[in-house]
Motif scaffolding. Structure first.
Motif, PDB file in Angstrom:
ATOM      1  N   UNK A  16       0.821  -1.214   0.000  1.00 44.79           N
ATOM      2  CA  UNK A  16       0.000   0.000   0.000  1.00 44.79           C
ATOM      3  C   UNK A  16       0.850   1.257   0.000  1.00 44.79           C
ATOM      4  N   UNK A  17       1.984   1.204   0.718  1.00 45.74           N
ATOM      5  CA  UNK A  17       2.888   2.356   0.798  1.00 45.74           C
ATOM      6  C   UNK A  17       3.462   2.718  -0.576  1.00 45.74           C
ATOM      7  N   UNK A  18       3.593   1.721  -1.463  1.00 44.79           N
ATOM      8  CA  UNK A  18       4.094   1.983  -2.823  1.00 44.79           C
ATOM      9  C   UNK A  18       3.200   2.999  -3.533  1.00 44.79           C
ATOM     10  N   UNK A  19       1.878   2.933  -3.258  1.00 34.32           N
ATOM     11  CA  UNK A  19       0.949   3.902  -3.840  1.00 34.32           C
ATOM     12  C   UNK A  19       1.280   5.324  -3.433  1.00 34.32           C
ATOM     13  N   UNK A  20       1.803   5.496  -2.200  1.00 34.41           N
ATOM     14  CA  UNK A  20       2.187   6.834  -1.723  1.00 34.41           C
ATOM     15  C   UNK A  20       3.502   7.286  -2.329  1.00 34.41           C
ATOM     16  N   UNK A  21       4.427   6.354  -2.508  1.00 37.88           N
ATOM     17  CA  UNK A  21       5.726   6.702  -3.113  1.00 37.88           C
ATOM     18  C   UNK A  21       5.508   7.316  -4.494  1.00 37.88           C
ATOM     19  N   UNK A  22       4.463   6.829  -5.176  1.00 37.84           N
ATOM     20  CA  UNK A  22       4.158   7.327  -6.518  1.00 37.84           C
ATOM     21  C   UNK A  22       3.414   8.665  -6.489  1.00 37.84           C
ATOM     22  N   UNK A  23       2.909   9.055  -5.313  1.00 36.48           N
ATOM     23  CA  UNK A  23       2.086  10.271  -5.218  1.00 36.48           C
ATOM     24  C   UNK A  23       2.744  11.428  -4.472  1.00 36.48           C
ATOM     25  N   UNK A  24       3.702  11.138  -3.577  1.00 33.98           N
ATOM     26  CA  UNK A  24       4.235  12.216  -2.724  1.00 33.98           C
ATOM     27  C   UNK A  24       5.744  12.072  -2.530  1.00 33.98           C
ATOM     28  N   UNK A  25       6.349  13.170  -2.070  1.00 29.60           N
ATOM     29  CA  UNK A  25       7.776  13.147  -1.736  1.00 29.60           C
ATOM     30  C   UNK A  25       7.942  12.589  -0.331  1.00 29.60           C
ATOM     31  N   UNK A  26       8.758  11.553  -0.204  1.00 27.57           N
ATOM     32  CA  UNK A  26       8.961  10.892   1.082  1.00 27.57           C
ATOM     33  C   UNK A  26      10.280  11.355   1.695  1.00 27.57           C
ATOM     34  N   UNK A  27      10.245  11.728   2.979  1.00 30.65           N
ATOM     35  CA  UNK A  27      11.466  12.059   3.711  1.00 30.65           C
ATOM     36  C   UNK A  27      12.055  10.739   4.228  1.00 30.65           C
ATOM     37  N   UNK A  28      12.892  10.120   3.396  1.00 29.73           N
ATOM     38  CA  UNK A  28      13.388   8.775   3.695  1.00 29.73           C
ATOM     39  C   UNK A  28      14.278   8.731   4.930  1.00 29.73           C
ATOM     40  N   UNK A  29      15.052   9.792   5.170  1.00 26.59           N
ATOM     41  CA  UNK A  29      15.942   9.805   6.342  1.00 26.59           C
ATOM     42  C   UNK A  29      15.114   9.802   7.621  1.00 26.59           C
ATOM     43  N   UNK A  30      14.122  10.704   7.691  1.00 19.65           N
ATOM     44  CA  UNK A  30      13.246  10.749   8.861  1.00 19.65           C
ATOM     45  C   UNK A  30      12.527   9.417   9.048  1.00 19.65           C
ATOM     46  N   UNK A  31      11.988   8.872   7.953  1.00 21.36           N
ATOM     47  CA  UNK A  31      11.223   7.629   8.021  1.00 21.36           C
ATOM     48  C   UNK A  31      12.102   6.471   8.488  1.00 21.36           C
ATOM     49  N   UNK A  32      13.348   6.437   8.041  1.00 23.98           N
ATOM     50  CA  UNK A  32      14.279   5.371   8.440  1.00 23.98           C
ATOM     51  C   UNK A  32      14.595   5.467   9.936  1.00 23.98           C
ATOM     52  N   UNK A  33      14.802   6.702  10.436  1.00 32.37           N
ATOM     53  CA  UNK A  33      15.101   6.902  11.863  1.00 32.37           C
ATOM     54  C   UNK A  33      13.901   6.494  12.711  1.00 32.37           C
ATOM     55  N   UNK A  34      12.713   6.969  12.331  1.00 26.16           N
ATOM     56  CA  UNK A  34      11.495   6.685  13.099  1.00 26.16           C
ATOM     57  C   UNK A  34      11.215   5.177  13.116  1.00 26.16           C
ATOM     58  N   UNK A  35      11.319   4.542  11.943  1.00 30.14           N
ATOM     59  CA  UNK A  35      11.065   3.104  11.836  1.00 30.14           C
ATOM     60  C   UNK A  35      12.113   2.309  12.604  1.00 30.14           C
ATOM     61  N   UNK A  36      13.372   2.746  12.490  1.00 32.23           N
ATOM     62  CA  UNK A  36      14.457   2.072  13.214  1.00 32.23           C
ATOM     63  C   UNK A  36      14.226   2.084  14.715  1.00 32.23           C
ATOM     64  N   UNK A  37      13.782   3.244  15.247  1.00 29.34           N
ATOM     65  CA  UNK A  37      13.488   3.347  16.679  1.00 29.34           C
ATOM     66  C   UNK A  37      12.346   2.405  17.071  1.00 29.34           C
ATOM     67  N   UNK A  38      11.332   2.303  16.214  1.00 28.64           N
ATOM     68  CA  UNK A  38      10.201   1.411  16.495  1.00 28.64           C
ATOM     69  C   UNK A  38      10.642  -0.053  16.524  1.00 28.64           C
TER      70      UNK A  38
END
Length: 265
Positions: free
Chosen positions: A203-225
């Motif tokens: 489902x997230x792939x649909x967003x990658x095609x629609x918006x700019x993703x802050x990959x660094x922030x997302x990697x840090x947040x996901x890593x902490x989780x």
């Protein structure tokens, strides 16, 4: 770094700890943490939540695979309608929602407010599921069978809900696995993680095609989780996560009510 930002990253860790302790439900805190502590737009927050939820669920699914608790055939049967629905919702439905939905007595319900109110309702439903859970489990595993028409309907419904609010939907998937596929509860919980991972990440792939993703922030947040998840799994050796689930359910209920109040006030 401001105090709310620090709390937001700490919240990412707590989400993982809760996931590790009680095996589900923690992911429903992801969107409120992103929106209210890290000031991220609700549409973007639900997209990021899909990635965080999917990655965390995948880690849990791998651990359950090692214990041979995942029923792969059931996961595939349930995942196909769900991930199609999530992808279509994120790619086409969410972008198509108008910025202004409607007005009530001069109060305008915007797209962002509408998403958060809908999310709050899902939180309240999930909290009721956690609070009322009585822990009854089937002693004997029935022969696994599939009610395909209901599985397709359930997959579409859960997929659309996941696509709109960015939550895993485990509180809907697990009962469906028990009732519609006759899986024993322990296997249903384990298999649900793989289903959540597949549908959330696709489902997230649909967003990658629609918006700019802050990959660094997302990697840090996901890593902490994910780190928090391993901490929760370790703490589970000393704390009974099942006893915490009802208390966490009440917390989620209060959060849902708070979001409704915050959005309409």
């Amino acid at each position: 770094m401001e105090i709310l930002e620090i709390l937001g990253y700490f919240g990412a860790l707590i989400i993982g700890v809760v996931l590790g302790l009680i095996g589900g439900g923690g992911s429903i805190l992801t969107v409120p943490v992103l929106v209210y502590l890290l000031a991220i737009n609700p549409v973007t927050a639900t997209a990021y939540s899909l990635f965080v939820v999917g990655a965390s669920a995948l880690v849990g699914a791998f651990k359950n695979m090692q214990k041979k608790l995942v029923d792969f055939r059931t996961a595939i049967v349930f995942s196909i309608p769900a991930f199609i629905a999530v992808y279509a919702t994120r790619k086409y439905m969410v972008p198509a929602i108008p910025e202004s939905l409607f007005s009530i007595g001069g109060f305008e319900i915007t797209k962002n407010i509408g998403i958060m109110l809908f999310f709050a309702i899902i939180m309240i439903l999930a909290s009721v599921s956690m609070i009322r859970e009585n822990g009854k489990k089937k002693a004997e595993a029935e022969k696994i069978s599939y009610n395909y028409p209901l599985i397709i309907i359930e997959g579409i419904v859960v997929g659309v809900l996941t696509g709109i609010v960015g939550a895993g939907g485990g509180f809907l998937i697990i009962p469906a696995l028990v009732l519609l596929a006759k899986l024993p509860m322990k296997k249903a919980v384990a298999t649900s993680l793989l289903i959540i991972a597949i549908k959330s990440l696709i489902g997230f792939i649909g967003d990658v095609q629609n918006m700019n993703i802050d990959w660094i922030f997302l990697a840090i947040f996901t890593g902490l989780s994910v780190v928090g998840m391993f901490v929760g799994i370790y703490l589970n050796k000393f704390i009974d996560g099942k006893k915490l689930k009802k208390g966490f359910g009440w917390f989620v209920l209060l959060m849902g009510v708070y979001i409704i109040w915050a959005e309409i006030s």
